[in-house]
Design an enzyme around this catalytic site. Structure first.
Site, PDB file in Angstrom:
ATOM      1  CE1 TYR A  47      -3.235  -2.825   0.164  1.00  0.00           C
ATOM      2  CE2 TYR A  47      -3.570  -2.390   2.486  1.00  0.00           C
ATOM      3  CZ  TYR A  47      -3.875  -3.108   1.347  1.00  0.00           C
ATOM      4  OH  TYR A  47      -4.812  -4.104   1.399  1.00  0.00           O
ATOM      5  CG  LEU A  71     -22.735  -1.274  -2.632  1.00  0.00           C
ATOM      6  CD1 LEU A  71     -22.637  -2.589  -1.875  1.00  0.00           C
ATOM      7  CD2 LEU A  71     -24.140  -1.090  -3.208  1.00  0.00           C
ATOM      8  N   GLY A 122     -16.748   1.690  -3.773  1.00  0.00           N
ATOM      9  CA  GLY A 122     -17.471   2.945  -3.904  1.00  0.00           C
ATOM     10  C   GLY A 122     -18.832   2.830  -4.549  1.00  0.00           C
ATOM     11  N   PRO A 146     -16.725  -3.821   1.632  1.00  0.00           N
ATOM     12  CG  PRO A 146     -17.128  -2.776   3.694  1.00  0.00           C
ATOM     13  CD  PRO A 146     -16.031  -3.384   2.861  1.00  0.00           C
TER      14      PRO A 146
END
Length: 338
Positions: free
Chosen positions: A56, A214, A212, A208
């Site tokens: 990352y 949701l 993006g 989850p």
């Protein structure tokens, strides 16, 4: 948010939400001070798991997490991952012993810690024998540099193979799996989740909000993830058109239930009995506040049934969402032939 659950059969207690730190650093939020404040706010709210990875922002993310955890390290279950290229050399990647031993030392340095609670294999490596990987990781556990080991984006057959290899070789076994899981990507319900449950593994899901889609954003195809995963947002692709329609229906369902779409999406993942903790990846303080506000939302059976009608159990709208975990034989025609 104060309740915790066991991470599989480890005996370690973890919060039902995990702070996924991927959005801190060059990939998204470049303000280190702001990122540290977000991490501290998450810990103050009761989250006790922080998840990162060496890749990352090319290590910058781990450095930010290490800075944020100074003085609070022992209160946190710290998880990071290895596998992705961290250099230009042929052994600067993968799940072989040479790379693992260097990767863990680099992560420990960047995280400013003596040990990693959960060291995860970020992606499968079909070129390296899983026994070699488990042997190397077992050595790290015995040396005290790692407490537990886990996998990420493993299909069910690799979970089984890894458990078998650990048993046959006398190695430490993967105690957790980190799969992608959202209302729009439910493929793991059919095989991965039941397999993880069978082996007593903790399940830490990510995505989850489906990158993006949701998030409740007026136009999810304009989010900051578009640059890194254009195939997931291109509306010329029929699967993404279907996803857009599903999001429209889910947005209405959330409104009818009196919930923000983000709360509906996160509560859905958290409601699965096999899911241990849900990774949330806020980029801003406001995003964290919103996700924390929905931490205790429980969906009714009627709402869950309606979600099943929109996206049936065990399915996914766009198979390209799981391209990172696909077996190479599915993409390289040469490997399909004898």
């Amino acid at each position: 948010m104060s309740d915790t659950v066991r991470l599989g059969r480890t005996g370690v207690e973890v919060s039902r939400l995990t702070l996924g730190a991927m959005n801190f650093g060059a990939w998204a939020n470049r303000d280190h001070d702001d990122a540290v404040r977000i991490i501290h706010a998450a810990l103050d709210a009761g989250i006790n798991v922080v998840d990162t990875a060496d890749v990352y922002s090319d290590g910058e993310n781990e450095e930010i997490v290490g800075r944020a955890l100074r003085g609070r390290r022992d209160d946190v279950v710290l998880a990071t991952k290895f596998h992705a290229p961290m250099g230009t050399g042929p052994n600067d990647r993968g799940n072989n012993r040479k790379h693992i031993f260097r990767a863990v030392e680099d992560s420990l340095r960047r995280l400013d810690t003596d040990y990693i609670d959960l060291y995860q294999m970020h992606r499968p490596d079909y070129r390296t024998d899983i026994g070699e990987t488990l042997a190397a990781l077992s050595d790290l556990v015995r040396e005290g540099k790692v407490r537990f080991i886990g996998s990420s984006t493993f299909p069910a057959e690799l979970i089984v193979e890894a458990q078998w290899a650990a048993d046959q070789g006398g190695y430490h076994r993967f105690r957790s799996e980190q799969p992608r899981y959202s209302i729009l990507t439910r493929i793991i319900e059919g095989h991965v989740l039941p397999t993880a449950q069978r082996y007593g593994m903790g399940v830490l899901t990510y995505g989850p909000l489906s990158s993006g889609w949701l998030s409740g954003r007026a136009d999810p195809t304009q989010g900051h993830r578009v640059a890194t995963a254009p195939q997931a947002f291109d509306l010329a692709i029929p699967a993404n058109q279907a996803r857009q329609e599903a999001v429209r229906q889910l947005t209405k369902l959330a409104a009818d239930a009196g919930l923000p779409l983000t709360h509906l999406a996160t509560a859905f993942v958290r409601s699965h009995p096999v899911v241990t903790s849900v990774l949330i990846g806020p980029r801003t303080p406001d995003q964290l506040d919103d996700l924390l506000a929905g931490a205790d939302v429980e969906l009714s059976e009627d709402v869950l049934d309606r979600i099943d009608e929109i996206v049936p159990p065990g399915t996914e709208i766009n198979p390209a969402d799981n391209y990172l975990a696909a077996h190479p034989a599915l993409g390289d025609k040469r490997l399909r032939r004898r």
